[in-house]
Motif scaffolding. Structure first.
Motif, PDB file in Angstrom:
ATOM      1  N   GLY A   1       0.490  -1.311  -0.157  1.00 47.16           N
ATOM      2  CA  GLY A   1       0.044   0.434  -0.099  1.00 47.16           C
ATOM      3  C   GLY A   1       0.334   1.055  -0.213  1.00 47.16           C
ATOM      4  N   ALA A   2       1.855   1.179   0.295  1.00 45.57           N
ATOM      5  CA  ALA A   2       2.777   2.689   0.641  1.00 45.57           C
ATOM      6  C   ALA A   2       3.067   2.603  -0.415  1.00 45.57           C
ATOM      7  CB  ALA A   2       3.327   2.453   1.593  1.00 45.57           C
ATOM      8  N   TYR A   3       4.002   3.751  -0.223  1.00 47.87           N
ATOM      9  CA  TYR A   3       4.693   4.251  -2.599  1.00 47.87           C
ATOM     10  C   TYR A   3       4.805   5.709  -1.784  1.00 47.87           C
ATOM     11  CZ  TYR A   3       0.622   7.165  -1.788  1.00 47.87           C
ATOM     12  OH  TYR A   3      -0.813   8.143  -1.108  1.00 47.87           O
TER      13      TYR A   3
ATOM     14  N   TRP B   1       2.105  13.318   1.426  1.00 40.79           N
ATOM     15  CA  TRP B   1       2.330  15.092   0.623  1.00 40.79           C
ATOM     16  C   TRP B   1       3.437  15.411   0.270  1.00 40.79           C
ATOM     17  CZ3 TRP B   1      -1.284  19.035   1.805  1.00 40.79           C
ATOM     18  CH2 TRP B   1      -3.085  18.471   2.582  1.00 40.79           C
ATOM     19  N   TYR B   2       3.310  16.242  -0.685  1.00 44.91           N
ATOM     20  CA  TYR B   2       4.646  16.629  -1.746  1.00 44.91           C
ATOM     21  C   TYR B   2       5.231  17.953  -1.742  1.00 44.91           C
ATOM     22  CZ  TYR B   2       5.380  11.554  -3.311  1.00 44.91           C
ATOM     23  OH  TYR B   2       5.594  10.301  -3.536  1.00 44.91           O
ATOM     24  N   GLN B   3       5.659  18.423  -1.956  1.00 44.49           N
ATOM     25  CA  GLN B   3       6.069  19.686  -2.322  1.00 44.49           C
ATOM     26  C   GLN B   3       6.079  20.116  -3.457  1.00 44.49           C
ATOM     27  OE1 GLN B   3       9.846  20.815   0.596  1.00 44.49           O
ATOM     28  NE2 GLN B   3       8.447  22.785   0.789  1.00 44.49           N
ATOM     29  N   GLN B   4       6.507  21.096  -4.194  1.00 44.22           N
ATOM     30  CA  GLN B   4       6.784  20.969  -5.245  1.00 44.22           C
ATOM     31  C   GLN B   4       7.125  22.573  -5.257  1.00 44.22           C
ATOM     32  OE1 GLN B   4       4.574  21.207  -9.061  1.00 44.22           O
ATOM     33  NE2 GLN B   4       6.247  20.668 -10.177  1.00 44.22           N
ATOM     34  N   PHE B   5       8.915  23.283  -5.095  1.00 46.46           N
ATOM     35  CA  PHE B   5       9.119  24.678  -5.936  1.00 46.46           C
ATOM     36  C   PHE B   5       8.694  24.659  -7.043  1.00 46.46           C
ATOM     37  CE2 PHE B   5      10.462  25.342  -1.534  1.00 46.46           C
ATOM     38  CZ  PHE B   5      11.189  24.230  -0.894  1.00 46.46           C
ATOM     39  N   PRO B   6       8.459  26.759  -7.393  1.00 45.47           N
ATOM     40  CA  PRO B   6       9.188  26.176  -8.750  1.00 45.47           C
ATOM     41  C   PRO B   6       9.976  26.491  -9.351  1.00 45.47           C
ATOM     42  CG  PRO B   6       8.342  28.102  -7.852  1.00 45.47           C
ATOM     43  CD  PRO B   6       9.039  27.057  -6.750  1.00 45.47           C
ATOM     44  N   SER B   7       9.794  25.738 -10.752  1.00 36.70           N
ATOM     45  CA  SER B   7      11.267  24.924 -11.547  1.00 36.70           C
ATOM     46  C   SER B   7      11.366  24.052 -11.041  1.00 36.70           C
ATOM     47  CB  SER B   7      12.006  26.009 -11.685  1.00 36.70           C
ATOM     48  OG  SER B   7      11.102  26.891 -12.430  1.00 36.70           O
TER      49      SER B   7
ATOM     50  N   GLN C   1       4.230  10.831   4.732  1.00 37.14           N
ATOM     51  CA  GLN C   1       2.719   9.852   4.391  1.00 37.14           C
ATOM     52  C   GLN C   1       2.276   8.999   5.412  1.00 37.14           C
ATOM     53  OE1 GLN C   1       4.455   5.757   2.396  1.00 37.14           O
ATOM     54  NE2 GLN C   1       3.512   7.179   1.149  1.00 37.14           N
ATOM     55  N   GLY C   2       1.762   9.006   5.574  1.00 35.85           N
ATOM     56  CA  GLY C   2       0.947   8.103   7.026  1.00 35.85           C
ATOM     57  C   GLY C   2      -0.423   7.039   6.882  1.00 35.85           C
ATOM     58  N   TYR C   3      -0.747   6.016   7.809  1.00 36.70           N
ATOM     59  CA  TYR C   3      -2.045   5.708   7.466  1.00 36.70           C
ATOM     60  C   TYR C   3      -3.304   6.460   8.104  1.00 36.70           C
ATOM     61  CZ  TYR C   3      -4.852   1.341   7.360  1.00 36.70           C
ATOM     62  OH  TYR C   3      -5.657   0.465   6.800  1.00 36.70           O
TER      63      TYR C   3
END
Lengths: 114, 112
Positions: A99-101, B35-41, B49-51
């Motif tokens: 499940g994790a990725y 959760w992901y973080q995106q900076f410009p360019s 990550q969690g359950y």
């Protein structure tokens, strides 16, 4: 350093020209992806691969072809570039289990078609 | 695949704690929240990550209530360098490897 490497970083094409974007990962991941991102927008999936020799269409595949050359390398080809393909292209690999990725993204290729 | 809803944008000031909530009402039993973080360019990069319950790392905390229908990313004492777009992903790699949807994310603007 382990990660995803994309080449080139920048490119300007004339309408109708062709080019290949290269992507390589050294993390032994099975899944690889090509996304495009237009200004102010989220990522849209172009094509993906679940292993060597396999490819599949994503959300916006038209105008693009891909090849999974081996486990490490996944290329994206524009046969006849159009201004609508001006975008930032990101390659990514994915790993996980039970499940994790986790995605690892390259630094992107900024493509302008004039 | 669980549909996610998060605010389009948020403003904060340096030194404040920022909480970004993501709704995912139809989350499946085996789905993880990432959760992901995106900076410009730059390409997006993994934050956390969690359950279930609470997960904390050196960058952020992730709070997940018992019903798992939402999650909150907490960034302590933000700085200008935390200005970025934050994406909430929900899924199970076994079923969603070709369906993870990044959407437009939440654009966080940290002011001095």
């Amino acid at each position: 350093n382990a990660g995803v490497t994309q080449t080139p970083k920048f490119r300007v094409l004339k309408t109708g020209q062709s080019m290949t974007l290269l992507c390589a990962q050294d993390m032994n991941h099975e899944y690889m992806y090509w996304y495009r991102q237009d200004p102010g927008m989220g990522l849209r999936l172009i094509h993906y691969s679940v292993g060597e020799g396999t490819t599949a269409k994503g959300e916006v595949p038209d105008g693009y072809n891909v090849s999974r050359l081996n486990k490490r390398e996944f290329s994206l080809r524009l046969e006849s570039a159009a201004p609508s393909q001006t975008s930032v292209y990101f390659c990514a690999s994915l790993t996980g289990g039970e499940g994790a990725y986790g995605y690892t993204f390259g630094s992107g290729t900024r493509l302008t078609v004039v | 695949l669980a549909k996610t809803t998060q605010p389009i944008s948020m403003d904060s000031y340096e030194g404040q704690e920022v909480n970004i909530t993501c709704s995912h009402n139809n989350i499946a039993t085996n789905d993880y929240i990432t959760w992901y973080q995106q900076f410009p360019s730059q390409g997006p990069r993994f934050i956390i990550q969690g359950y279930k319950t609470k997960v904390t790392n050196e960058v952020a905390s992730l709070f997940i209530p018992a019903d798992r229908k939402s999650s909150t990313l907490s960034l302590p004492r933000v700085s200008l360098s935390d200005t970025a777009v934050y994406y909430c992903l929900v899924g199970d790699i076994s079923y969603n490897f070709n369906k993870f949807y990044f959407g437009s994310g939440t654009k966080l603007n940290v002011k001095p």
